[in-house]
Write a protein that holds these residues in place. Structure first.
Motif, PDB file in Angstrom:
ATOM      1  N   ALA A 243      15.649  39.131  47.922  1.00  9.16           N
ATOM      2  CA  ALA A 243      16.384  38.660  46.748  1.00  9.16           C
ATOM      3  C   ALA A 243      17.842  38.439  47.154  1.00  9.16           C
ATOM      4  N   VAL A 244      18.342  37.249  46.936  1.00  8.37           N
ATOM      5  CA  VAL A 244      19.734  36.920  47.226  1.00  8.37           C
ATOM      6  C   VAL A 244      20.458  36.684  45.915  1.00  8.37           C
ATOM      7  N   VAL A 245      21.515  37.444  45.687  1.00 11.83           N
ATOM      8  CA  VAL A 245      22.281  37.339  44.450  1.00 11.83           C
ATOM      9  C   VAL A 245      23.339  36.253  44.592  1.00 11.83           C
ATOM     10  N   GLY A 246      23.360  35.323  43.664  1.00 10.50           N
ATOM     11  CA  GLY A 246      24.344  34.257  43.690  1.00 10.50           C
ATOM     12  C   GLY A 246      25.738  34.759  43.364  1.00 10.50           C
ATOM     13  N   MET A 247      26.691  33.874  43.470  1.00  8.61           N
ATOM     14  CA  MET A 247      28.086  34.238  43.239  1.00  8.61           C
ATOM     15  C   MET A 247      28.435  34.166  41.756  1.00  8.61           C
ATOM     16  N   GLU A 248      29.216  35.109  41.315  1.00  8.30           N
ATOM     17  CA  GLU A 248      29.691  35.105  39.930  1.00  8.30           C
ATOM     18  C   GLU A 248      30.801  34.074  39.763  1.00  8.30           C
ATOM     19  N   PRO A 249      31.157  33.707  38.522  1.00  2.75           N
ATOM     20  CA  PRO A 249      32.301  32.804  38.308  1.00  2.75           C
ATOM     21  C   PRO A 249      33.589  33.559  38.606  1.00  2.75           C
ATOM     22  N   PHE A 250      33.967  33.608  39.890  1.00  2.00           N
ATOM     23  CA  PHE A 250      35.073  34.492  40.266  1.00  2.00           C
ATOM     24  C   PHE A 250      36.433  34.017  39.754  1.00  2.00           C
ATOM     25  N   GLY A 251      36.456  32.841  39.181  1.00  2.00           N
ATOM     26  CA  GLY A 251      37.689  32.416  38.524  1.00  2.00           C
ATOM     27  C   GLY A 251      37.952  33.177  37.239  1.00  2.00           C
ATOM     28  N   CYS A 252      36.953  33.946  36.793  1.00  2.00           N
ATOM     29  CA  CYS A 252      37.096  34.748  35.575  1.00  2.00           C
ATOM     30  C   CYS A 252      37.402  36.204  35.860  1.00  2.00           C
ATOM     31  N   ILE A 253      37.486  36.578  37.116  1.00  2.00           N
ATOM     32  CA  ILE A 253      37.794  37.962  37.457  1.00  2.00           C
ATOM     33  C   ILE A 253      39.174  38.309  36.904  1.00  2.00           C
ATOM     34  N   PRO A 254      39.318  39.455  36.245  1.00  2.00           N
ATOM     35  CA  PRO A 254      40.616  39.846  35.660  1.00  2.00           C
ATOM     36  C   PRO A 254      41.780  39.775  36.631  1.00  2.00           C
ATOM     37  N   LEU A 255      41.550  40.135  37.898  1.00  2.00           N
ATOM     38  CA  LEU A 255      42.624  40.085  38.882  1.00  2.00           C
ATOM     39  C   LEU A 255      43.162  38.671  39.039  1.00  2.00           C
ATOM     40  N   ILE A 256      42.267  37.701  39.075  1.00  2.00           N
ATOM     41  CA  ILE A 256      42.691  36.304  39.213  1.00  2.00           C
ATOM     42  C   ILE A 256      43.533  35.882  38.016  1.00  2.00           C
ATOM     43  N   LYS A 257      43.087  36.259  36.835  1.00  2.00           N
ATOM     44  CA  LYS A 257      43.844  35.927  35.623  1.00  2.00           C
ATOM     45  C   LYS A 257      45.222  36.579  35.650  1.00  2.00           C
ATOM     46  N   ALA A 258      45.273  37.834  36.093  1.00  2.00           N
ATOM     47  CA  ALA A 258      46.538  38.557  36.125  1.00  2.00           C
ATOM     48  C   ALA A 258      47.508  37.940  37.129  1.00  2.00           C
ATOM     49  N   LEU A 259      46.995  37.593  38.298  1.00  2.00           N
ATOM     50  CA  LEU A 259      47.850  37.003  39.328  1.00  2.00           C
ATOM     51  C   LEU A 259      48.399  35.645  38.903  1.00  2.00           C
TER      52      LEU A 259
END
Length: 329
Positions: A243-259
Motif C-alpha cells: 500500500a502506497v499512501v499518496g501525498m496530502e495537499p501540503f499547501g494546506c499545512i498550517p506551517l505553510i500558511k503561517a510562513l
C-alpha cells in the motif's frame, strides 16, 4: 480517538458505507488498511480480523517519514526527533516515544485493528523484542523522503537505508523462526509506504541542489524513478502486498500558511501534490502488472482537502487534537 457522538456520525456513516463495498478480496484488505490511515475508528474489528486471518496476513512492515515513524530517530544526531513532551502525552502512560504525534500513529491503529499489537515498534528501538519481530516493525524515519538527499539534509534514515535495515530484520527473523517460516511471514505481510512531502518542503523548495537540476515536473519524474527502484527492491526481498499512501495537499499545512501569513491553502503547492499523486497512481498500476504484486494506491488528497474546506461535514474534526495530527501531518 473520536468519541461516539453525534458530531462523528458523518465519519462513521462514511466508513460503514465504505466497508460494505470493500471486504471482497485481498486487494480490499489493502484498501481497508488505507482507509484506516485516516479513519481509525468505527470499523467491524472482528470481521476485519477474520478477513486478515483467512488471507494469512502476517504483519505490517512500515517505510516512510514522520507520518509513520514510531521513534527510529531517537538516537540519531538530528533535530528531526520528538522524544519529549508534549509529544506522546496521550500515548500509553503519557510517555513520549519518538512518534511525531500526541498519541498513536495510523499504522499503530491498523495493527491494533488487525489484532497484532497495540503499537508498531521502531526497528531501532533498543528494547525491541523477538516477539515483536514476528508482528511487524517500522523502519520509517521522520524527515526522510523518496530522494535520498532529503534524508541526508536532515541526517535521518534514507529509504535506501530503511531497506538495508529490512534486510537485516529478515536475517534476524530467519534465525528466530527458520528461513522458510521467515519467508512465509514476509510474503504474507503488508508493506506500507508513506512519504514524499519532505522531498518538496524540506528539499526542492528550500535547498538549491535539486531546483538547479530539475523543473518541478522533472523532479517529480526523478522521484517516480526512485519509487520504482525501491518498490522493485521490496519485491525482490519478498514484498507481495503493498500500500502506497499518496501525498496530502501540503499547501494546506498550517506551517505553510503561517510562513506565508495567509489563512488560505497555497494552491501552487497543492497542484504539485496533485500532479505527483497522479504519477504515483499510474506507476502503481504499471508495477502491479509487471511485478505481479498486489498493490493499492491510497488517495488521501481529496479527503483531507475536503476536511480542511468543510470541517463541519466531519463534525469539526479539526478541533480534535488527536485526529488533527492524523490528517495534517
Amino acid at each position: 480517538m473520536l468519541k461516539s457522538n453525534q458530531q462523528s456520525s458523518n465519519i462513521l456513516d462514511h466508513i460503514s458505507k465504505t466497508l460494505a463495498n470493500l471486504i471482497m478480496n485481498l486487494i480490499t484488505l489493502v484498501v481497508l488498511l488505507a482507509v484506516l490511515l485516516v479513519h481509525s475508528q468505527a470499523i467491524d474489528i472482528p470481521k476485519l480480523r477474520l478477513f486478515a486471518a483467512k488471507n494469512n496476513v502476517s504483519c505490517i512492515y512500515v517505510f516512510g517519514d514522520s507520518s509513520v515513524d514510531p521513534g527510529n530517530n531517537n538516537n540519531l544526531e538530528t533535530d528531526q526527533k520528538v522524544n519529549f513532551l508534549p509529544y506522546g502525552k496521550d500515548f500509553y502512560h503519557g510517555q513520549p516515544t519518538g512518534r511525531f504525534s500526541n498519541g498513536r500513529l495510523p499504522t499503530d491503529l491498523i495493527a491494533d485493528a488487525l489484532g497484532y499489537t497495540r503499537a508498531i515498534p521502531a526497528y531501532l528501538d533498543p528494547n525491541l523484542t523477538s516477539e515483536q519481530l514476528l508482528h511487524g516493525v517500522s523502519f520509517a524515519s521522520g524527515g526522510s523522503g523518496y530522494d535520498d538527499l532529503t534524508a541526508h539534509l536532515s541526517n535521518v534514515i534514507s529509504l535506501s537505508k530503511q531497506l538495508e535495515y529490512f534486510r537485516e530484520y529478515k536475517a534476524k527473523l530467519g534465525r528466530l523462526v527458520g528461513k522458510k517460516k521467515a519467508e512465509q511471514i514476509v510474503t504474507n505481510g503488508v508493506f506500507l509506504l508513506s512519504m514524499g512531502t519532505n522531498d518538496f518542503l524540506q528539499n526542492y523548495f528550500v535547498e538549491p541542489t535539486r531546483v538547479k537540476q530539475f523543473t518541478v515536473d522533472k523532479y517529480q519524474d526523478f522521484l517516480i524513478s526512485a519509487i520504482t527502484k525501491y518498490i522493485k527492491a521490496m519485491h525482490a526481498e519478498g514484498a507481495r502486498r503493498l500500500a502506497v499512501v499518496g501525498m496530502e495537499p501540503f499547501g494546506c499545512i498550517p506551517l505553510i500558511k503561517a510562513l506565508r501569513g495567509v489563512s488560505e491553502c497555497d494552491e501552487g503547492y497543492n497542484k504539485v501534490a496533485l500532479t505527483f499523486n497522479s504519477k504515483v497512481k499510474a506507476l502503481m498500476a504499471t508495477l502491479q502488472q509487471s511485478l505481479g504484486i498486489k498493490s493499492f494506491y491510497t488517495d488521501i488528497y481529496g479527503l483531507i482537502l475536503d476536511t480542511v474546506n468543510n470541517p463541519t461535514k466531519y463534525g469539526n474534526i479539526l478541533r480534535h487534537p488527536h485526529l488533527f495530527k492524523l490528517i495534517i501531518i
